[in-house]
Design a protein around this motif. Structure first.
Motif, mmCIF file in Angstrom:
data_model
loop_
_atom_site.group_PDB
_atom_site.id
_atom_site.type_symbol
_atom_site.label_atom_id
_atom_site.label_comp_id
_atom_site.label_asym_id
_atom_site.label_seq_id
_atom_site.Cartn_x
_atom_site.Cartn_y
_atom_site.Cartn_z
ATOM 1 N N ASP A 28 81.681 48.336 20.415
ATOM 2 C CA ASP A 28 81.591 49.652 21.040
ATOM 3 C C ASP A 28 80.483 49.644 22.094
ATOM 4 O O ASP A 28 79.570 48.814 22.041
ATOM 5 C CB ASP A 28 81.295 50.731 19.998
ATOM 6 C CG ASP A 28 82.476 50.994 19.071
ATOM 7 O OD1 ASP A 28 83.556 50.451 19.345
ATOM 8 O OD2 ASP A 28 82.294 51.735 18.078
ATOM 9 N N ASP B 167 90.546 54.455 25.331
ATOM 10 C CA ASP B 167 89.449 54.458 24.366
ATOM 11 C C ASP B 167 88.907 55.877 24.192
ATOM 12 O O ASP B 167 89.134 56.758 25.016
ATOM 13 C CB ASP B 167 88.329 53.527 24.826
ATOM 14 C CG ASP B 167 88.730 52.056 24.767
ATOM 15 O OD1 ASP B 167 89.715 51.756 24.067
ATOM 16 O OD2 ASP B 167 88.087 51.236 25.436
ATOM 17 N N THR B 168 88.177 56.074 23.105
ATOM 18 C CA THR B 168 87.628 57.388 22.785
ATOM 19 C C THR B 168 86.140 57.425 23.094
ATOM 20 O O THR B 168 85.410 56.486 22.791
ATOM 21 C CB THR B 168 87.842 57.714 21.303
ATOM 22 O OG1 THR B 168 89.241 57.662 21.018
ATOM 23 C CG2 THR B 168 87.328 59.099 20.957
ATOM 24 N N VAL C 195 81.473 54.761 23.330
ATOM 25 C CA VAL C 195 82.892 54.479 23.540
ATOM 26 C C VAL C 195 83.391 53.683 22.348
ATOM 27 O O VAL C 195 82.862 52.619 22.028
ATOM 28 C CB VAL C 195 83.124 53.679 24.836
ATOM 29 C CG1 VAL C 195 84.574 53.206 24.913
ATOM 30 C CG2 VAL C 195 82.795 54.533 26.047
ATOM 31 N N SER C 196 84.414 54.221 21.672
ATOM 32 C CA SER C 196 84.984 53.582 20.489
ATOM 33 C C SER C 196 86.388 53.097 20.796
ATOM 34 O O SER C 196 87.242 53.857 21.228
ATOM 35 C CB SER C 196 85.008 54.572 19.320
ATOM 36 O OG SER C 196 85.777 54.062 18.243
ATOM 37 N N ARG C 197 86.634 51.822 20.544
ATOM 38 C CA ARG C 197 87.978 51.282 20.732
ATOM 39 C C ARG C 197 88.908 51.688 19.598
ATOM 40 O O ARG C 197 90.115 51.796 19.788
ATOM 41 C CB ARG C 197 87.923 49.756 20.821
ATOM 42 C CG ARG C 197 87.194 49.226 22.047
ATOM 43 C CD ARG C 197 87.134 47.713 22.024
ATOM 44 N NE ARG C 197 86.428 47.238 20.845
ATOM 45 C CZ ARG C 197 86.411 45.970 20.451
ATOM 46 N NH1 ARG C 197 87.097 45.074 21.133
ATOM 47 N NH2 ARG C 197 85.738 45.605 19.389
ATOM 48 N N VAL D 147 86.145 48.719 29.068
ATOM 49 C CA VAL D 147 86.533 50.055 28.625
ATOM 50 C C VAL D 147 87.910 50.393 29.188
ATOM 51 O O VAL D 147 88.158 50.237 30.387
ATOM 52 C CB VAL D 147 85.504 51.117 29.079
ATOM 53 C CG1 VAL D 147 85.969 52.513 28.687
ATOM 54 C CG2 VAL D 147 84.140 50.822 28.466
ATOM 55 N N GLU E 141 93.030 46.670 14.493
ATOM 56 C CA GLU E 141 92.874 46.625 15.943
ATOM 57 C C GLU E 141 93.609 45.424 16.536
ATOM 58 O O GLU E 141 94.257 45.526 17.586
ATOM 59 C CB GLU E 141 91.393 46.555 16.293
ATOM 60 C CG GLU E 141 91.086 46.354 17.785
ATOM 61 C CD GLU E 141 91.552 47.531 18.634
ATOM 62 O OE1 GLU E 141 91.553 47.400 19.864
ATOM 63 O OE2 GLU E 141 91.924 48.578 18.060
ATOM 64 N N GLN F 116 93.188 60.112 17.543
ATOM 65 C CA GLN F 116 92.617 59.856 18.857
ATOM 66 C C GLN F 116 93.309 60.702 19.924
ATOM 67 O O GLN F 116 92.687 61.125 20.903
ATOM 68 C CB GLN F 116 92.753 58.374 19.199
ATOM 69 C CG GLN F 116 92.140 57.994 20.538
ATOM 70 C CD GLN F 116 92.187 56.500 20.779
ATOM 71 O OE1 GLN F 116 92.401 55.720 19.877
ATOM 72 N NE2 GLN F 116 91.983 56.102 22.022
#
Length: 409
Positions: free
Chosen positions: A384, A316-317, A372-374, A312, A67, A168
């Motif tokens: 998250d 992001d997912t 929410v996942s980075r 956010v 990341e 993603q």
């Protein structure tokens, strides 16, 4: 008259030099990336120290390091884009000043002969481009990473980052190809093999049989105590109705987990199901009615707490999934989308079930979680943002989840 014109021209030229020289000199300064690289180096050193101290595991260390590299890549590209935009803007201003100001001063023309040569809309277009949607910038970063790997394909971590980025973006086939490259270069990484197996299972309608199972077995050969590999191996056996093998994997995983934790309790539930001691929860009257009418779904919306909006990004997912309130950790139903366009509507049903006995329609009440996942991975990671609603009945249509909690370490 000629003397006046010559004097005026000399004065205009002097003024132009005074204005244009510093303007063009600023546009030629090299990119200043030292600070960005120093921040990246400090972050990597801190992660290595945490790994050495035992504060983080190897898998979490790897994800965090990737990341940091992704952020550094984005920062570098953004700096280059800003520099190019600034240089172009400075040259445009210089050119306009050098041409327009002498013409006006000398008075040769009463009007500019070719107004179309000057484009007032260009600065606005550049401004709009710098404010492009985050997912466009993210796609550009992925394209740049892909180009770099095409030149130097020996970077295993780069291939992993590319695979996760493709995943993603919903480009599953491209993600599988990148995972294949990564495992060729880093064949002794158990977590990577499990990640590869999970992505392939998704491409196979969440079927872990065949190649995904062999990948998980490869992970267990590398690390017999790998948590993720044991969990997936048990699930693969459970899908094939091999309860003995599922029980063996999950019992071993249970022995490795700290006692009295949520993970341990969920593994207990899986073990009970493998033993046939935990039949599907009986349907409540309202849930039974929902099934009879064919509405074995849960619908709702996800909103983001205003206090966390700055944390956010649109790239992001967002994962939304239903899980048995007192059951195993795997989702009964799940959806994946971008973390943008709030509020986000969702529908959960049986289409994403990974095992016949673990369908949403077999449970009267569930917990619905949004996260929410980075990194774009379903498993919760520190940083998250999460929200949940407990005791949601099957057939509910107005479930409202607020993302209001940051996942801690």
């Amino acid at each position: 008259m000629l003397a006046f014109v010559a004097l005026a021209a000399a004065m205009v030229l002097t003024a132009l030099l005074a204005v244009l020289f510093p303007l063009l000199r600023r546009s030629q300064r090299p990119l200043q990336r030292g600070e960005d690289l120093a921040v990246l180096a400090d972050g990597l050193r801190e992660l290595d120290a945490q790994l050495a101290a035992g504060d983080v595991g190897a898998a979490e260390h790897e994800r965090a390091r990737l990341e940091l590299q992704r952020q550094a890549l984005h920062a570098g590209q953004a700096a280059q884009a800003r520099a190019r935009s600034s240089q172009q803007a400075n040259w445009a201003v210089a050119l306009a000043t050098a041409v327009v100001l002498p013409l006006l001063a000398i008075g040769v023309y009463l009007t500019v002969g070719q107004p179309g040569a000057i484009h007032p809309s260009a600065p606005a277009a550049r401004s709009a481009s710098t404010g492009a949607a985050p997912h466009v910038q993210d796609d550009a970063a992925v394209a740049a990473l892909q180009a770099r790997l095409a030149r130097d394909g020996g970077d295993a971590e780069g291939w992993v980052l590319l695979a996760r980025s493709y995943y993603q973006m919903g480009r599953i086939d491209d993600a599988l190809s990148a995972y294949g490259k990564a495992t060729q270069l880093s064949s002794d990484n158990a977590d990577l093999w499990v990640e590869y197996a999970n992505t392939l299972a998704i491409a196979q309608q969440r079927d872990l049989s065949g190649e995904p199972t062999r990948m998980v077995q490869r992970a267990l050969e590398i690390d017999p105590n790998n948590f993720n590999a044991l969990a997936f191996a048990g699930l693969a056996a459970f899908q094939q109705n091999d309860r003995t093998a599922a029980l063996a994997h999950w019992q071993k995983l249970k022995a490795l987990l700290p006692a009295d934790t949520e993970d341990a309790r969920r593994i207990d539930s899986l073990i009970a199901r493998a033993r046939g001691q935990a039949p599907a929860a009986p349907l409540a009257a309202s849930a039974q009615a929902a099934k009879q009418t064919g509405d074995a779904t849960i619908r709702g919306t996800v909103t983001l707490d205003e206090r966390l909006r700055s944390q956010v990004a649109a790239a992001d997912t967002l994962f939304i999934f239903a899980r048995a309130s007192d059951g195993p950790p795997m989702p009964l139903a799940a959806v994946r989308t971008r973390a943008s366009g709030w509020p986000v509507s969702f529908t959960l049903d049986d289409s994403s079930a990974m095992a016949p006995e673990m369908r949403l329609s077999r449970f009267a009440q569930v917990s619905v979680v949004a996260r929410v996942s980075r990194l774009g991975t379903p498993a919760a990671q520190p940083g998250d943002i999460e929200g949940r609603v407990e005791q949601v009945a099957l057939g509910s249509k107005e479930v409202r989840i607020v993302l209001d909690r940051v996942v801690e370490r």
